[in-house]
Design an enzyme around this catalytic site. Sequence first.
Site, PDB file in Angstrom:
ATOM      1  CB  CYS A 117      35.087 -39.889  18.866  1.00 49.46           C
ATOM      2  SG  CYS A 117      33.460 -39.648  19.591  1.00 49.46           S
ATOM      3  CG  HIS A 256      34.980 -43.288  16.437  1.00 48.43           C
ATOM      4  ND1 HIS A 256      34.651 -43.847  17.647  1.00 48.43           N
ATOM      5  CD2 HIS A 256      34.151 -42.234  16.269  1.00 48.43           C
ATOM      6  CE1 HIS A 256      33.670 -43.150  18.186  1.00 48.43           C
ATOM      7  NE2 HIS A 256      33.345 -42.164  17.365  1.00 48.43           N
ATOM      8  CG  ASN A 286      30.124 -42.575  18.946  1.00 53.40           C
ATOM      9  OD1 ASN A 286      31.111 -42.828  19.640  1.00 53.40           O
ATOM     10  ND2 ASN A 286      30.071 -41.527  18.168  1.00 53.40           N
TER      11      ASN A 286
HETATM   12  O1  UT7 Z   1      31.860 -39.796  17.095  1.00 47.95           O
HETATM   13  C1  UT7 Z   1      31.871 -38.629  16.356  1.00 47.95           C
HETATM   14  C2  UT7 Z   1      30.648 -37.877  16.722  1.00 47.95           C
HETATM   15  N1  UT7 Z   1      29.437 -38.076  16.047  1.00 47.95           N
HETATM   16  C3  UT7 Z   1      29.237 -38.537  14.785  1.00 47.95           C
HETATM   17  O2  UT7 Z   1      30.091 -38.995  14.097  1.00 47.95           O
HETATM   18  C4  UT7 Z   1      27.833 -38.431  14.249  1.00 47.95           C
HETATM   19  C5  UT7 Z   1      27.837 -38.089  12.788  1.00 47.95           C
HETATM   20  N2  UT7 Z   1      26.502 -37.899  12.270  1.00 47.95           N
HETATM   21  C6  UT7 Z   1      25.632 -38.897  12.076  1.00 47.95           C
HETATM   22  O3  UT7 Z   1      25.935 -40.051  12.355  1.00 47.95           O
HETATM   23  C7  UT7 Z   1      24.323 -38.583  11.431  1.00 47.95           C
HETATM   24  O4  UT7 Z   1      24.315 -37.260  10.974  1.00 47.95           O
HETATM   25  C8  UT7 Z   1      23.109 -38.814  12.368  1.00 47.95           C
HETATM   26  C9  UT7 Z   1      22.898 -40.282  12.615  1.00 47.95           C
HETATM   27  C10 UT7 Z   1      23.313 -38.087  13.677  1.00 47.95           C
HETATM   28  C11 UT7 Z   1      21.829 -38.296  11.705  1.00 47.95           C
HETATM   29  O5  UT7 Z   1      21.645 -38.960  10.453  1.00 47.95           O
HETATM   30  P1  UT7 Z   1      21.363 -38.121   9.138  1.00 47.95           P
HETATM   31  O6  UT7 Z   1      21.177 -39.097   8.060  1.00 47.95           O
HETATM   32  O7  UT7 Z   1      22.462 -37.104   8.981  1.00 47.95           O
HETATM   33  O8  UT7 Z   1      20.001 -37.447   9.478  1.00 47.95           O
HETATM   34  P2  UT7 Z   1      19.653 -35.885   9.449  1.00 47.95           P
HETATM   35  O9  UT7 Z   1      20.204 -35.190  10.637  1.00 47.95           O
HETATM   36  O10 UT7 Z   1      19.912 -35.337   8.086  1.00 47.95           O
HETATM   37  O11 UT7 Z   1      18.081 -35.966   9.623  1.00 47.95           O
HETATM   38  C12 UT7 Z   1      17.234 -36.539   8.610  1.00 47.95           C
HETATM   39  C13 UT7 Z   1      15.810 -36.505   9.100  1.00 47.95           C
HETATM   40  C14 UT7 Z   1      15.391 -35.127   9.629  1.00 47.95           C
HETATM   41  O12 UT7 Z   1      14.019 -34.935   9.312  1.00 47.95           O
HETATM   42  P3  UT7 Z   1      13.607 -34.036   8.032  1.00 47.95           P
HETATM   43  O13 UT7 Z   1      14.179 -32.680   8.323  1.00 47.95           O
HETATM   44  O14 UT7 Z   1      14.214 -34.705   6.849  1.00 47.95           O
HETATM   45  O15 UT7 Z   1      12.118 -34.110   8.076  1.00 47.95           O
HETATM   46  C15 UT7 Z   1      15.548 -35.270  11.117  1.00 47.95           C
HETATM   47  O16 UT7 Z   1      14.698 -34.383  11.831  1.00 47.95           O
HETATM   48  O17 UT7 Z   1      15.657 -37.394  10.187  1.00 47.95           O
HETATM   49  C16 UT7 Z   1      15.126 -36.703  11.325  1.00 47.95           C
HETATM   50  N3  UT7 Z   1      15.691 -37.303  12.508  1.00 47.95           N
HETATM   51  C17 UT7 Z   1      15.147 -38.382  13.089  1.00 47.95           C
HETATM   52  N4  UT7 Z   1      14.049 -39.100  12.768  1.00 47.95           N
HETATM   53  C18 UT7 Z   1      13.766 -40.160  13.536  1.00 47.95           C
HETATM   54  C19 UT7 Z   1      16.809 -36.959  13.210  1.00 47.95           C
HETATM   55  N5  UT7 Z   1      16.996 -37.801  14.238  1.00 47.95           N
HETATM   56  C20 UT7 Z   1      15.969 -38.700  14.162  1.00 47.95           C
HETATM   57  C21 UT7 Z   1      15.624 -39.818  14.936  1.00 47.95           C
HETATM   58  N6  UT7 Z   1      14.515 -40.516  14.576  1.00 47.95           N
HETATM   59  N7  UT7 Z   1      16.350 -40.225  15.990  1.00 47.95           N
END
Ligand code: UT7
Length: 335
Positions: A117, A256, A286
């Site tokens: 990225c 980015h 992304n």
């Molecule tokens: O380009 C560089 C590469 N990538 C990045 O920069 C990505 C960086 N990370 C992110 O953008 C975020 O961490 C994500 C968008 C991937 C995830 O968002 P988050 O706010 O960090 O969510 P999380 O992983 O802490 O998950 C929160 C909750 C979890 O449930 P519990 O454990 O709280 O019950 C996940 O299981 O959301 C759940 N969850 C989802 N729910 C619905 C994770 N993915 C999803 C989904 N839909 N797609």
Amino acid sequence: MEESVVAAVLCGLGAWLPPRVLTNEEIATRLDTSDEWIRSRTGIAERRVAGPEMSTVDMAVAAGELALASAGADAPAVDAVVLATATPDQVCPASAPQVAARLGLGEVNAVDVNAVCSGFLYALATASGFIAGGIARRVLVVGADAFTTLVDPDDRGTVPIFGDGAGAVVLRAGDADELGALGPFALHSDGALADLLMVPAGGAKQRRSDDPRDYFLDMQGQAVFRQASTRMAEASRTVLDQAGWTVGDVDRFIGHQANIRILQSTAKYLGLPQDALVVNIERTGNTSAASIPLAMADAQRDGNLMAGQKVLLSAFGAGLTWGATLLRWPALVGA
Ligand code: UT7
């Protein structure tokens, strides 16, 4: 007589997205997620997907053609192609020579840069080095990724995040005080954290796996998120200090496009007003190495980038890699 500094000057811009739109609603019919979750956690409403008939090289050529047209450059005048991609058409060879050939550029210097990225920033720096070193006079720099090919279709953690596309710029040799002159650059990496975002199998280390998921991206989203904003803010401060700019000087921040919340917290760390952020993630997701030139092209088209504005670029991605650079926006046509 003072010696003039040879700088790489941005003089053309183009971007291209595949036609197929994948909406949040469509993803939610297949995976346990919702439009509400994806929008509120990432800022993404839809992304584009390159179908099997379209490759990274195809997208890079389409964006490259537009950038060359915008530069008004005769194709033979470009004497190097730097392609930022983590999804080349083949594992071997690099894709840049195929892009150069398809664009009719002849037997030019052509090389891939893989910083995922952050790839577009690394490619800009590579091209600037070619120009400063007298190795090239005019370089086509393309960021292109078909990142959806690395995403496990059953993984709700990554499917909503990534999209495909390509963006390109033309850099020419010029003076450091011209509009469009790039630099300074801050580029960094931390390979000790490589496993935060990784496709484990298919490379020289783990050549085969019986688990098909090993051929897809494994992302520890939260850990990546925590690193991204601080690292982009640090690199941004470094280049601002080196250039003698203050945060208050920055008219536009083109980061980015990984997650709108990462962009917003980077702005907060920097003390940058939110309205300086260029954001197009809602429609692209992304797109990895393509995201900065795609955001540039959207902002240029929408009149959100004006000649003379001070623009800060920053990225963060797998590797880990991150960096920043800056320029005063040039007067561009087309884009
Ligand atoms: O380009 C560089 C590469 N990538 C990045 O920069 C990505 C960086 N990370 C992110 O953008 C975020 O961490 C994500 C968008 C991937 C995830 O968002 P988050 O706010 O960090 O969510 P999380 O992983 O802490 O998950 C929160 C909750 C979890 O449930 P519990 O454990 O709280 O019950 C996940 O299981 O959301 C759940 N969850 C989802 N729910 C619905 C994770 N993915 C999803 C989904 N839909 N797609």
